[in-house]
Design a protein around this motif. Structure first.
Motif, PDB file in Angstrom:
ATOM      1  N   GLU A  49      27.488   1.389  20.790  1.00  0.00           N
ATOM      2  CA  GLU A  49      27.433   2.243  19.609  1.00  0.00           C
ATOM      3  C   GLU A  49      26.020   2.760  19.359  1.00  0.00           C
ATOM      4  OE1 GLU A  49      28.874   2.115  14.916  1.00  0.00           O
ATOM      5  OE2 GLU A  49      28.964   0.305  16.188  1.00  0.00           O
ATOM      6  N   MET A  50      25.017   1.881  19.525  1.00  0.00           N
ATOM      7  CA  MET A  50      23.626   2.304  19.342  1.00  0.00           C
ATOM      8  C   MET A  50      23.223   3.329  20.397  1.00  0.00           C
ATOM      9  SD  MET A  50      20.227  -0.096  19.158  1.00  0.00           S
ATOM     10  CE  MET A  50      20.978  -1.100  17.872  1.00  0.00           C
ATOM     11  N   PHE A  51      23.692   3.124  21.623  1.00  0.00           N
ATOM     12  CA  PHE A  51      23.392   4.064  22.722  1.00  0.00           C
ATOM     13  C   PHE A  51      23.905   5.460  22.368  1.00  0.00           C
ATOM     14  CE2 PHE A  51      24.432   6.323  26.574  1.00  0.00           C
ATOM     15  CZ  PHE A  51      23.368   6.085  27.425  1.00  0.00           C
ATOM     16  N   ILE A  52      25.149   5.554  21.880  1.00  0.00           N
ATOM     17  CA  ILE A  52      25.750   6.855  21.564  1.00  0.00           C
ATOM     18  C   ILE A  52      25.036   7.512  20.386  1.00  0.00           C
ATOM     19  CG2 ILE A  52      27.843   7.978  20.718  1.00  0.00           C
ATOM     20  CD1 ILE A  52      27.917   7.266  23.689  1.00  0.00           C
ATOM     21  N   LYS A  53      24.724   6.710  19.355  1.00  0.00           N
ATOM     22  CA  LYS A  53      24.039   7.282  18.189  1.00  0.00           C
ATOM     23  C   LYS A  53      22.680   7.861  18.566  1.00  0.00           C
ATOM     24  CE  LYS A  53      26.257   4.611  14.507  1.00  0.00           C
ATOM     25  NZ  LYS A  53      26.066   3.634  13.410  1.00  0.00           N
ATOM     26  N   MET A  54      21.934   7.158  19.415  1.00  0.00           N
ATOM     27  CA  MET A  54      20.626   7.659  19.848  1.00  0.00           C
ATOM     28  C   MET A  54      20.791   8.885  20.735  1.00  0.00           C
ATOM     29  SD  MET A  54      18.626   4.064  20.588  1.00  0.00           S
ATOM     30  CE  MET A  54      17.062   4.868  20.944  1.00  0.00           C
ATOM     31  N   TRP A  55      21.885   8.908  21.513  1.00  0.00           N
ATOM     32  CA  TRP A  55      22.129  10.073  22.374  1.00  0.00           C
ATOM     33  C   TRP A  55      22.487  11.304  21.554  1.00  0.00           C
ATOM     34  CZ3 TRP A  55      26.920  12.603  23.080  1.00  0.00           C
ATOM     35  CH2 TRP A  55      26.932  13.578  24.078  1.00  0.00           C
ATOM     36  N   GLU A  56      23.228  11.103  20.428  1.00  0.00           N
ATOM     37  CA  GLU A  56      23.644  12.218  19.579  1.00  0.00           C
ATOM     38  C   GLU A  56      22.466  12.848  18.840  1.00  0.00           C
ATOM     39  OE1 GLU A  56      26.675  10.364  17.208  1.00  0.00           O
ATOM     40  OE2 GLU A  56      28.277  11.281  18.397  1.00  0.00           O
ATOM     41  N   THR A  57      21.379  12.127  18.656  1.00  0.00           N
ATOM     42  CA  THR A  57      20.217  12.706  17.977  1.00  0.00           C
ATOM     43  C   THR A  57      19.515  13.738  18.844  1.00  0.00           C
ATOM     44  OG1 THR A  57      18.740  10.978  18.840  1.00  0.00           O
ATOM     45  CG2 THR A  57      19.841  10.543  16.723  1.00  0.00           C
ATOM     46  N   GLU A  58      19.807  13.749  20.123  1.00  0.00           N
ATOM     47  CA  GLU A  58      19.226  14.678  21.098  1.00  0.00           C
ATOM     48  C   GLU A  58      17.705  14.540  21.201  1.00  0.00           C
ATOM     49  OE1 GLU A  58      20.475  18.613  20.171  1.00  0.00           O
ATOM     50  OE2 GLU A  58      22.597  18.206  20.593  1.00  0.00           O
ATOM     51  N   LYS A  59      17.184  13.390  20.742  1.00  0.00           N
ATOM     52  CA  LYS A  59      15.751  13.134  20.853  1.00  0.00           C
ATOM     53  C   LYS A  59      15.402  12.416  22.149  1.00  0.00           C
ATOM     54  CE  LYS A  59      14.938  12.802  15.859  1.00  0.00           C
ATOM     55  NZ  LYS A  59      14.416  11.924  14.779  1.00  0.00           N
ATOM     56  N   TYR A  60      16.422  11.895  22.821  1.00  0.00           N
ATOM     57  CA  TYR A  60      16.182  11.096  24.027  1.00  0.00           C
ATOM     58  C   TYR A  60      16.986  11.656  25.192  1.00  0.00           C
ATOM     59  CZ  TYR A  60      14.868   7.802  20.339  1.00  0.00           C
ATOM     60  OH  TYR A  60      14.324   7.204  19.230  1.00  0.00           O
ATOM     61  N   THR A  61      16.427  11.558  26.337  1.00  0.00           N
ATOM     62  CA  THR A  61      17.173  11.936  27.543  1.00  0.00           C
ATOM     63  C   THR A  61      18.077  10.770  27.957  1.00  0.00           C
ATOM     64  OG1 THR A  61      15.485  11.075  29.046  1.00  0.00           O
ATOM     65  CG2 THR A  61      15.267  13.387  28.311  1.00  0.00           C
ATOM     66  N   THR A  62      19.089  11.118  28.702  1.00  0.00           N
ATOM     67  CA  THR A  62      20.015  10.068  29.162  1.00  0.00           C
ATOM     68  C   THR A  62      19.290   9.051  30.037  1.00  0.00           C
ATOM     69  OG1 THR A  62      21.810  11.683  29.127  1.00  0.00           O
ATOM     70  CG2 THR A  62      22.197   9.637  30.346  1.00  0.00           C
ATOM     71  N   THR A  63      18.367   9.532  30.862  1.00  0.00           N
ATOM     72  CA  THR A  63      17.612   8.640  31.743  1.00  0.00           C
ATOM     73  C   THR A  63      16.780   7.648  30.941  1.00  0.00           C
ATOM     74  OG1 THR A  63      17.491  10.376  33.417  1.00  0.00           O
ATOM     75  CG2 THR A  63      15.923   8.550  33.615  1.00  0.00           C
ATOM     76  N   ALA A  64      16.130   8.127  29.878  1.00  0.00           N
ATOM     77  CA  ALA A  64      15.294   7.255  29.051  1.00  0.00           C
ATOM     78  C   ALA A  64      16.144   6.214  28.324  1.00  0.00           C
ATOM     79  CB  ALA A  64      14.504   8.094  28.045  1.00  0.00           C
ATOM     80  N   LEU A  65      17.315   6.649  27.831  1.00  0.00           N
ATOM     81  CA  LEU A  65      18.193   5.706  27.132  1.00  0.00           C
ATOM     82  C   LEU A  65      18.704   4.612  28.077  1.00  0.00           C
ATOM     83  CD1 LEU A  65      20.287   8.104  24.855  1.00  0.00           C
ATOM     84  CD2 LEU A  65      18.638   6.393  24.106  1.00  0.00           C
ATOM     85  N   CYS A  66      19.081   5.033  29.273  1.00  0.00           N
ATOM     86  CA  CYS A  66      19.582   4.045  30.243  1.00  0.00           C
ATOM     87  C   CYS A  66      18.514   3.020  30.585  1.00  0.00           C
ATOM     88  CB  CYS A  66      20.068   4.757  31.506  1.00  0.00           C
ATOM     89  SG  CYS A  66      21.565   5.746  31.249  1.00  0.00           S
ATOM     90  N   LYS A  67      17.287   3.492  30.717  1.00  0.00           N
ATOM     91  CA  LYS A  67      16.182   2.588  31.034  1.00  0.00           C
ATOM     92  C   LYS A  67      15.945   1.617  29.885  1.00  0.00           C
ATOM     93  CE  LYS A  67      11.448   2.580  32.758  1.00  0.00           C
ATOM     94  NZ  LYS A  67      10.287   3.424  33.152  1.00  0.00           N
ATOM     95  N   ARG A  68      16.046   2.115  28.644  1.00  0.00           N
ATOM     96  CA  ARG A  68      15.801   1.285  27.473  1.00  0.00           C
ATOM     97  C   ARG A  68      16.869   0.200  27.318  1.00  0.00           C
ATOM     98  NH1 ARG A  68      14.445   3.185  21.267  1.00  0.00           N
ATOM     99  NH2 ARG A  68      14.740   1.139  20.316  1.00  0.00           N
ATOM    100  N   PHE A  69      18.126   0.542  27.600  1.00  0.00           N
ATOM    101  CA  PHE A  69      19.229  -0.414  27.439  1.00  0.00           C
ATOM    102  C   PHE A  69      19.492  -1.231  28.694  1.00  0.00           C
ATOM    103  CE2 PHE A  69      19.962   2.344  23.872  1.00  0.00           C
ATOM    104  CZ  PHE A  69      20.506   1.523  22.892  1.00  0.00           C
ATOM    105  N   GLY A  70      18.722  -0.988  29.746  1.00  0.00           N
ATOM    106  CA  GLY A  70      18.842  -1.800  30.952  1.00  0.00           C
ATOM    107  C   GLY A  70      20.118  -1.565  31.732  1.00  0.00           C
ATOM    108  N   ILE A  71      20.611  -0.303  31.757  1.00  0.00           N
ATOM    109  CA  ILE A  71      21.815   0.014  32.522  1.00  0.00           C
ATOM    110  C   ILE A  71      21.507   1.151  33.485  1.00  0.00           C
ATOM    111  CG2 ILE A  71      23.393  -0.746  30.691  1.00  0.00           C
ATOM    112  CD1 ILE A  71      23.757   2.203  29.930  1.00  0.00           C
TER     113      ILE A  71
END
Length: 394
Positions: free
Chosen positions: A13-35
């Motif tokens: 849920e946190m991953f999707i919410k941060m992705w919806e803000t469009e402030k982060y790239t998918t690559t950066a989010l994946c790195k942050r969440f360790g996936i």
């Protein structure tokens, strides 16, 4: 990489919410969440298709079971079982064939599963695995190479108590080394009987007995009981007949037949007086009676005292330097490393065993110079897991 298993839904849920803000790239989010990025893109696609339902872990079990037995047939099986309580799946299946199309009738395995699921089959206790037969052959070449020991069947004496005669013989000369009358056959009584004989005649190389208590234990590696480990300490190797094969110790059993015939008309009132009868039989058997197997000589004439003397002190033993030394605890297990256990035997508790690696994670376990069994180190996966010794054929 994978999600944090402690809070999978919250992480998604946190991953999707941060992705919806469009402030982060998918690559950066994946790195942050360790996936991995593949996992991230898959989550986004699933969220776009299913919404918040994608956060929940769905059951992977099938929604339908096309091969499940129809309820009517299952009820029919239960009804027949209750009517014929002692009938098994095979007989119940024959009855079903008389009423139902043979193509719709489940297999015997399925019928058993249905009966078990409905509490109509009692689970039987599993029996202990039988010790494999070794078919030992004992034909000693010299005196004191093999001794045999056993308890002659107990019988009631005049005081109302049972007498258990412990008999020990030399297998080569047939000499009766000792007959000790005991009220009970226990570890301490047998040990004291052995010690008195060892002091007089020295030590044999092997001591042959059956598998009964206290001589052996069918559940232990090499069938070794507590008494066996003590024998190894003093320098005697225990050997056993196969279970249910008294003929493998035929010489000793033949002597017991003569002992029974001698004592049957001579039942005394006390244990000490019965011991006197045993001593008289032993003297006659050893010194007077000629034996055909000894060319009509007496056992006393043929036998010689063992050159190996019994030591009153415990003989120390040092394992080779490349062995791993382990102490067997009170529950029969020895600590292996920091997190695992190797189960040896409760009969060996308090003693030190040595483990020698023979390759590919396989370890042989010895008590002194006697091989007890082996285990595979690769079987130890979880912490505080234990592994039993595998039995060897000797």
């Amino acid at each position: 990489m994978s999600w944090n298993k402690k809070s999978v839904m919250e992480q998604k849920e946190m991953f999707i919410k941060m992705w919806e803000t469009e402030k982060y790239t998918t690559t950066a989010l994946c790195k942050r969440f360790g996936i991995s990025r593949v996992t991230g893109h898959k989550l986004i696609k699933k969220y776009q298709e299913e919404g918040e339902e994608s956060f929940f872990i769905k059951s992977k079990s099938p929604k339908t079971l096309p091969h499940k037995t129809p309820k009517k047939i299952e009820e029919k099986i239960i009804k027949l079982r209750k009517k014929y309580k002692n009938w098994g799946a095979r007989k119940l299946k024959v009855l079903l064939e008389r009423e139902i199309d043979i193509k719709k009738i489940p297999s015997e395995t399925t019928i058993n599963a249905i009966l078990k699921r409905n509490g109509l089959i009692k689970t039987r206790r599993r029996r202990m695995g039988k010790e494999g037969r070794l078919n030992p052959k004992f034909d000693p070449k010299e005196n004191n190479e093999i001794w045999s020991a056993d308890y002659k069947g107990k019988f009631k004496i005049g005081n109302g108590r049972y007498c258990n005669p412990l008999t020990v013989c030399d297998s080569k000369s047939r000499l009766i080394l000792g007959i000790k009358c005991h009220y009970k056959a226990t570890y301490s009584t047998v040990k004291q009987g052995y010690i008195s004989i060892f002091r007089e005649y020295g030590l044999p190389e092997y001591l042959h007995t059956d598998n009964g208590n206290p001589f052996g234990s069918i559940k232990s590696p090499r069938r070794f009981s507590r008494l066996c480990y003590w024998l190894i300490d003093v320098g005697v190797l225990p050997v056993f007949s196969d279970p249910g094969c008294p003929q493998q110790n035929g010489r000793h059993e033949r002597m017991h037949r003569d002992l029974k015939a001698y004592c049957k008309p001579r039942i005394m009132s006390t244990l000490s007086k019965q011991q006197e009868v045993m001593d008289e039989f032993r003297e006659e058997y050893n010194e007077i009676r000629p034996h055909e197997s000894l060319k009509m000589k007496t056992p006393e004439f043929v036998h010689e005292k063992s050159k190996r003397e019994y030591s009153e002190r415990k003989i120390l033993y040092e394992y080779p330097i490349d062995y791993k030394i382990m102490k067997v605890t009170i529950n029969g297990s020895a600590r292996w490393g920091s997190y695992h256990w190797v189960y040896v035997s409760r009969a060996a508790r308090g003693r030190y065993v040595g483990a020698e690696e023979i390759g590919n994670g396989i370890w042989n376990v010895y008590y002194r110079d006697v091989l007890l069994g082996y285990f595979d180190e690769k079987e130890l996966i979880r912490e505080e897991q234990y592994v039993k010794l595998s039995r060897i054929k000797v």
